[in-house]
Design a protein around this motif. Structure first.
Motif, PDB file in Angstrom:
ATOM      1  N   TRP A   1       0.835  -1.207   0.000  1.00 27.86           N
ATOM      2  CA  TRP A   1       0.000   0.000   0.000  1.00 27.86           C
ATOM      3  C   TRP A   1       0.869   1.255   0.000  1.00 27.86           C
ATOM      4  O   TRP A   1       0.598   2.216  -0.726  1.00 27.86           O
ATOM      5  CB  TRP A   1      -0.936  -0.012   1.212  1.00 27.86           C
ATOM      6  N   ILE A   2       1.939   1.245   0.818  1.00 30.89           N
ATOM      7  CA  ILE A   2       2.836   2.408   0.862  1.00 30.89           C
ATOM      8  C   ILE A   2       3.544   2.577  -0.483  1.00 30.89           C
ATOM      9  O   ILE A   2       3.719   3.702  -0.977  1.00 30.89           O
ATOM     10  CB  ILE A   2       3.859   2.238   1.999  1.00 30.89           C
ATOM     11  N   MET A   3       3.930   1.471  -1.108  1.00 33.65           N
ATOM     12  CA  MET A   3       4.619   1.529  -2.393  1.00 33.65           C
ATOM     13  C   MET A   3       3.710   2.103  -3.477  1.00 33.65           C
ATOM     14  O   MET A   3       4.159   2.853  -4.343  1.00 33.65           O
ATOM     15  CB  MET A   3       5.076   0.117  -2.779  1.00 33.65           C
ATOM     16  N   HIS A   4       2.438   1.763  -3.428  1.00 33.59           N
ATOM     17  CA  HIS A   4       1.497   2.238  -4.436  1.00 33.59           C
ATOM     18  C   HIS A   4       0.911   3.604  -4.084  1.00 33.59           C
ATOM     19  O   HIS A   4       0.329   4.253  -4.945  1.00 33.59           O
ATOM     20  CB  HIS A   4       0.354   1.222  -4.594  1.00 33.59           C
ATOM     21  N   ASN A   5       1.039   4.020  -2.845  1.00 31.28           N
ATOM     22  CA  ASN A   5       0.521   5.316  -2.417  1.00 31.28           C
ATOM     23  C   ASN A   5       1.601   6.040  -1.621  1.00 31.28           C
ATOM     24  O   ASN A   5       1.450   6.287  -0.415  1.00 31.28           O
ATOM     25  CB  ASN A   5      -0.737   5.129  -1.559  1.00 31.28           C
ATOM     26  N   PRO A   6       2.720   6.378  -2.270  1.00 32.16           N
ATOM     27  CA  PRO A   6       3.859   6.937  -1.519  1.00 32.16           C
ATOM     28  C   PRO A   6       3.579   8.310  -0.927  1.00 32.16           C
ATOM     29  O   PRO A   6       4.274   8.733  -0.020  1.00 32.16           O
ATOM     30  CB  PRO A   6       4.963   6.997  -2.571  1.00 32.16           C
TER      31      PRO A   6
ATOM     32  N   ILE B   1      -6.510   0.556  -4.032  1.00 30.06           N
ATOM     33  CA  ILE B   1      -6.606   1.895  -4.628  1.00 30.06           C
ATOM     34  C   ILE B   1      -5.254   2.578  -4.478  1.00 30.06           C
ATOM     35  O   ILE B   1      -4.673   2.611  -3.397  1.00 30.06           O
ATOM     36  CB  ILE B   1      -7.700   2.724  -3.939  1.00 30.06           C
ATOM     37  N   ARG B   2      -4.737   3.118  -5.574  1.00 31.57           N
ATOM     38  CA  ARG B   2      -3.412   3.732  -5.524  1.00 31.57           C
ATOM     39  C   ARG B   2      -3.440   5.127  -6.130  1.00 31.57           C
ATOM     40  O   ARG B   2      -4.249   5.423  -7.004  1.00 31.57           O
ATOM     41  CB  ARG B   2      -2.392   2.869  -6.258  1.00 31.57           C
ATOM     42  N   THR B   3      -2.519   5.960  -5.671  1.00 32.71           N
ATOM     43  CA  THR B   3      -2.397   7.310  -6.220  1.00 32.71           C
ATOM     44  C   THR B   3      -1.459   7.342  -7.409  1.00 32.71           C
ATOM     45  O   THR B   3      -1.495   8.260  -8.211  1.00 32.71           O
ATOM     46  CB  THR B   3      -1.868   8.281  -5.153  1.00 32.71           C
TER      47      THR B   3
ATOM     48  N   HIS C   1       2.624   5.956  -9.179  1.00 28.22           N
ATOM     49  CA  HIS C   1       4.065   5.892  -8.947  1.00 28.22           C
ATOM     50  C   HIS C   1       4.688   7.118  -9.610  1.00 28.22           C
ATOM     51  O   HIS C   1       5.079   7.086 -10.766  1.00 28.22           O
ATOM     52  CB  HIS C   1       4.589   4.597  -9.580  1.00 28.22           C
ATOM     53  N   ASN C   2       4.729   8.243  -8.878  1.00 24.32           N
ATOM     54  CA  ASN C   2       5.203   9.468  -9.515  1.00 24.32           C
ATOM     55  C   ASN C   2       6.082  10.274  -8.570  1.00 24.32           C
ATOM     56  O   ASN C   2       6.120  10.044  -7.361  1.00 24.32           O
ATOM     57  CB  ASN C   2       4.017  10.310  -9.980  1.00 24.32           C
ATOM     58  N   ARG C   3       6.777  11.258  -9.126  1.00 22.40           N
ATOM     59  CA  ARG C   3       7.742  12.064  -8.365  1.00 22.40           C
ATOM     60  C   ARG C   3       7.055  12.886  -7.288  1.00 22.40           C
ATOM     61  O   ARG C   3       7.538  12.978  -6.149  1.00 22.40           O
ATOM     62  CB  ARG C   3       8.499  12.980  -9.337  1.00 22.40           C
ATOM     63  N   ALA C   4       5.916  13.458  -7.620  1.00 24.49           N
ATOM     64  CA  ALA C   4       5.221  14.307  -6.648  1.00 24.49           C
ATOM     65  C   ALA C   4       4.809  13.521  -5.415  1.00 24.49           C
ATOM     66  O   ALA C   4       4.885  14.014  -4.282  1.00 24.49           O
ATOM     67  CB  ALA C   4       3.989  14.938  -7.307  1.00 24.49           C
ATOM     68  N   ALA C   5       4.393  12.283  -5.614  1.00 20.95           N
ATOM     69  CA  ALA C   5       3.972  11.469  -4.480  1.00 20.95           C
ATOM     70  C   ALA C   5       5.155  11.169  -3.565  1.00 20.95           C
ATOM     71  O   ALA C   5       5.042  11.226  -2.335  1.00 20.95           O
ATOM     72  CB  ALA C   5       3.333  10.185  -4.973  1.00 20.95           C
ATOM     73  N   TYR C   6       6.319  10.846  -4.164  1.00 21.68           N
ATOM     74  CA  TYR C   6       7.491  10.584  -3.342  1.00 21.68           C
ATOM     75  C   TYR C   6       7.954  11.841  -2.612  1.00 21.68           C
ATOM     76  O   TYR C   6       8.399  11.793  -1.463  1.00 21.68           O
ATOM     77  CB  TYR C   6       8.618  10.025  -4.206  1.00 21.68           C
ATOM     78  N   ASP C   7       7.852  12.990  -3.286  1.00 15.29           N
ATOM     79  CA  ASP C   7       8.213  14.241  -2.618  1.00 15.29           C
ATOM     80  C   ASP C   7       7.321  14.473  -1.410  1.00 15.29           C
ATOM     81  O   ASP C   7       7.776  14.969  -0.368  1.00 15.29           O
ATOM     82  CB  ASP C   7       8.083  15.408  -3.599  1.00 15.29           C
TER      83      ASP C   7
ATOM     84  N   GLY D   1       3.452   3.039 -14.796  1.00 14.97           N
ATOM     85  CA  GLY D   1       3.726   2.850 -13.388  1.00 14.97           C
ATOM     86  C   GLY D   1       3.378   1.442 -12.944  1.00 14.97           C
ATOM     87  O   GLY D   1       3.291   0.508 -13.719  1.00 14.97           O
ATOM     88  N   LEU D   2       3.195   1.285 -11.621  1.00 14.86           N
ATOM     89  CA  LEU D   2       2.867  -0.015 -11.062  1.00 14.86           C
ATOM     90  C   LEU D   2       1.407  -0.345 -11.302  1.00 14.86           C
ATOM     91  O   LEU D   2       0.553   0.525 -11.325  1.00 14.86           O
ATOM     92  CB  LEU D   2       3.153  -0.016  -9.555  1.00 14.86           C
ATOM     93  N   ARG D   3       1.139  -1.628 -11.477  1.00 10.83           N
ATOM     94  CA  ARG D   3      -0.238  -2.077 -11.607  1.00 10.83           C
ATOM     95  C   ARG D   3      -0.857  -2.238 -10.224  1.00 10.83           C
ATOM     96  O   ARG D   3      -0.173  -2.483  -9.245  1.00 10.83           O
ATOM     97  CB  ARG D   3      -0.285  -3.421 -12.338  1.00 10.83           C
ATOM     98  N   SER D   4      -2.161  -2.139 -10.174  1.00  8.35           N
ATOM     99  CA  SER D   4      -2.859  -2.331  -8.903  1.00  8.35           C
ATOM    100  C   SER D   4      -2.817  -3.796  -8.523  1.00  8.35           C
ATOM    101  O   SER D   4      -2.943  -4.680  -9.369  1.00  8.35           O
ATOM    102  CB  SER D   4      -4.316  -1.868  -9.019  1.00  8.35           C
TER     103      SER D   4
END
Length: 666
Positions: free
Chosen positions: A252-257, A301-303, A305-311, A367-370
């Motif tokens: 979940w954390i990986m898909h919703n960083p 449900i994921r947001t 795999h993008n730069r903004a999410a990791y930021d 990105g990553l698949r659900s």
């Protein structure tokens, strides 16, 4: 609906009521299908339409017909071996009721576009059971009753009584879907009561009560349980997650960083997951406690795999979460976020898209698949909670990497890892087989195209020898190919001055053949089917007929039109020495196909002989008509001139006419 449902209806309606009733039903519903194909999709509305038509033809009620169709389907699918699947679900009818959704899930591999309903066994007792039916189609409730009663009778030897207890959004006689009076999607929901002898099943249920030996066993710590099942999560009465396995949190954390790592525990399950199956199910305590025998599929449900999410993860102020201790999964996610931030912007640009080989353009990264979790809900009395005992639904290594997992992340027990590896090997074999089948398919298509080309050429050759209507009747096995015609017009055209029969010069003979071919080809171009039909060529003579084999009341006019056209066309021919003469006569003939080797369509009768005499006694570049033909065309405006009497071989003196021109309006 797939064609197999309609195949069963057609087969048993014809067997029960006869072919005439089925044909009548098809005419009423305007069904153009003589036969249904198993894997082809047909309109949903056709089923209730057929039931309504059958009701009108037989006097039975609409509900009776839909019930009958449901029974027909159960009888019919045994021909495909699906009865073995039904029998293997369990020893008792209730075992089957608990497995209906799973059967539909398996069948989706064979019928990928199947819109299967969702059915859950909600309660059981000694005298029967209650099932809940959900579907996007309306009007199929009586069809399901027929299926249930036939399965119970055929496979379990039970006579059951099924009836509707409650119904919502169901419309009798239609399958288009419930009428939407609000913005939200509506679903047909029907509750059925099935009355049957269920005492044996209830008496032999396992673990209805705890055995004394089980009561003496020590309690198991929840953390130990979650280590054994790393994708499991526990729900309380409010459907909030109270405990979760390490891998499901890490995923979940990986898909919703960009989300708070602490937010998984305590969140409502529907805020984190989407329930894919059973579809349109209300996720609450009362519903799930009755669906413990049902397989659930929850999609994370994921947001993205993008730069903004990791930021967002990196910028979180974890110092304010004094009471929060990061577990291993959360630490791994943060470590990945830090590595992500250390990348060059150029590398990020390269990762944001890839080249599409089909278009040559850059496309966005997916990105990553659900991740999809599949399992059952179990009630744990000690903690008064529901536990979703599940595993990720993964078919092969590519899908495993697409989700962002590794083999070591899967359950250490069971067959999850072995199934993924077997799926990968199986996929490779399937790809090889698919490539071979594609090659065979291409070869088959080429062979079929070649066969079609040969068939067209054969048909064209056959129709050049025998008229199309006659040839088609012969193909159907009709022996009576001889036919009499009350009145036709026969045309004879002779080409003159083309070859000296006394010459022994081979070169002149070959030149004569070429010239004759050019003349006859020019005549062929003037034949307009079905008004005029070319019969044959014999030596220098070209024979045609109007009014046979297709009856034509204007046969004399069309024959004269042909004669005028060919005179005009051949006068302009580059061969100056040739000439033609034309004779036409009208009257009765007998026509038929003669011979087995190189069969020909021939005309017989005095009319043919007289037409031949009209041609042989004619002058060059003239059209000679018999008296009967001349009178017919003169009445409609053709210009004819009396030639007088002519001595005709075998006929004596005959009055004949010259055809000068057609009507002025032509």
């Amino acid at each position: 609906m797939y064609g197999m449902l309609y195949e069963s209806v057609q087969h048993y309606v014809q067997e029960e009521y006869g072919t005439e009733i089925w044909d009548k039903v098809c005419r009423i519903v305007d069904c153009k299908h003589n036969a249904f194909k198993t894997h082809q999709i047909y309109p949903d509305k056709l089923m209730p339409d057929i039931a309504a038509a059958l009701s009108a033809c037989t006097g039975q009620s609409f509900d009776f017909c839909m019930n009958f169709f449901g029974k027909c389907f159960v009888r019919f699918f045994s021909n495909f071996g699906y009865d073995k699947m039904i029998r293997s679900t369990g020893r008792y009818f209730c075992d089957f009721l608990q497995s209906i959704d799973n059967i539909h899930l398996i069948m989706r591999f064979t019928y990928p576009k199947m819109k299967s309903p969702s059915m859950q066994l909600t309660s059981m007792d000694d005298s029967g059971a209650v099932i809940l039916y959900r579907s996007s189609r309306t009007g199929m409730s009586k069809y399901l009753i027929g299926q249930m009663t036939e399965v119970a009778r055929e496979f379990y030897g039970l006579e059951i009584k099924a009836y509707v207890v409650e119904s919502q959004n169901d419309i009798t006689g239609g399958t288009a879907g419930p009428i939407k009076l609000t913005e939200g999607p509506l679903t047909v929901i029907v509750k059925y009561r099935l009355d049957f002898d269920n005492r044996e099943y209830m008496a032999k249920r396992v673990n209805t009560e705890a055995h004394p030996s089980q009561l003496k066993m020590p309690t198991v710590n929840m953390n130990v349980f979650l280590e054994l099942f790393p994708f499991t999560f526990v729900l309380n009465h409010d459907m909030k997650i109270t405990h979760a396995g390490e891998k499901v949190v890490e995923t979940w954390i990986m898909h919703n960083p960009g989300a708070n790592p602490k937010g998984f525990i305590g969140a409502h399950v529907m805020d984190l997951f989407y329930c894919r199956r059973p579809k349109d199910t209300t996720i609450d305590w009362d519903t799930l406690i009755q669906m413990r025998a049902v397989l659930f599929e929850f999609e994370l449900i994921r947001t993205g795999h993008n730069r903004a999410a990791y930021d967002a993860v990196l910028n979180m102020d974890f110092e304010n979460y004094d009471d929060m201790m990061l577990n291993e999964a959360q630490s791994i996610a943060l470590e990945k976020a830090k590595k992500f931030s250390e990348r060059d912007s150029s590398e990020l640009d390269d990762c944001e898209g890839e080249i599409d080989p089909a278009t040559g353009e850059r496309r966005a990264s997916q990105g990553l698949r659900s991740i999809l979790l599949k399992g059952q809900m179990f009630y744990i009395k000690d903690v008064d909670s529901l536990i979703f005992l599940c595993s990720p639904l993964i078919e092969n290594l590519d899908e495993l990497h697409g989700i962002g997992l590794y083999l070591n992340d899967l359950n250490p027990h069971g067959l999850s890892r072995e199934l993924v590896m077997a799926g990968w090997q199986h996929c490779s074999k399937l790809e090889i087989m698919f490539e071979k089948e594609e090659q065979r398919s291409d070869e088959l298509e080429k062979s079929l195209e070649l066969a079609d080309s040969w068939k067209r050429q054969g048909d064209e050759l056959l129709y050049s020898m025998i008229p199309r209507p006659i040839a088609e009747r012969m193909r159907m096995g009709q022996e009576a190919v001889c036919q009499s015609f009350e009145e036709v017009s026969v045309i004879f055209i002779e080409v003159m001055n083309i070859y000296d029969s006394g010459s022994n010069n081979v070169q002149e003979a070959m030149q004569a053949v070429n010239t004759l071919n050019q003349v006859f080809s020019a005549l062929d171009e003037e034949i307009i089917s079905p008004f005029v039909y070319k019969v044959e060529t014999v030596g220098m003579v070209y024979m045609a007929v109007s009014g046979a084999p297709d009856i034509n009341p204007l046969h004399a006019e069309h024959a004269c039109d042909l004669a005028l056209r060919v005179i005009k066309k051949l006068k302009n021919h580059h061969e100056a020495d040739i000439a033609i003469r034309v004779g036409i006569n009208s009257g009765p003939v007998v026509a038929g196909v003669v011979g087995l080797k190189v069969p020909r369509y021939c005309l017989f009768g005095d009319t043919v002989n007289t037409a031949s005499r009209m041609e042989s006694s004619c002058d060059p570049w003239k059209i000679q008509l018999s008296h009967f033909t001349a009178m017919k065309v003169q009445e409609v405006g053709y210009k004819v001139e009396s030639r007088g009497t002519v001595k005709v071989k075998g006929k004596g003196e005959m009055e004949t006419y010259w055809l000068l021109d057609g009507p002025e309006d032509k």
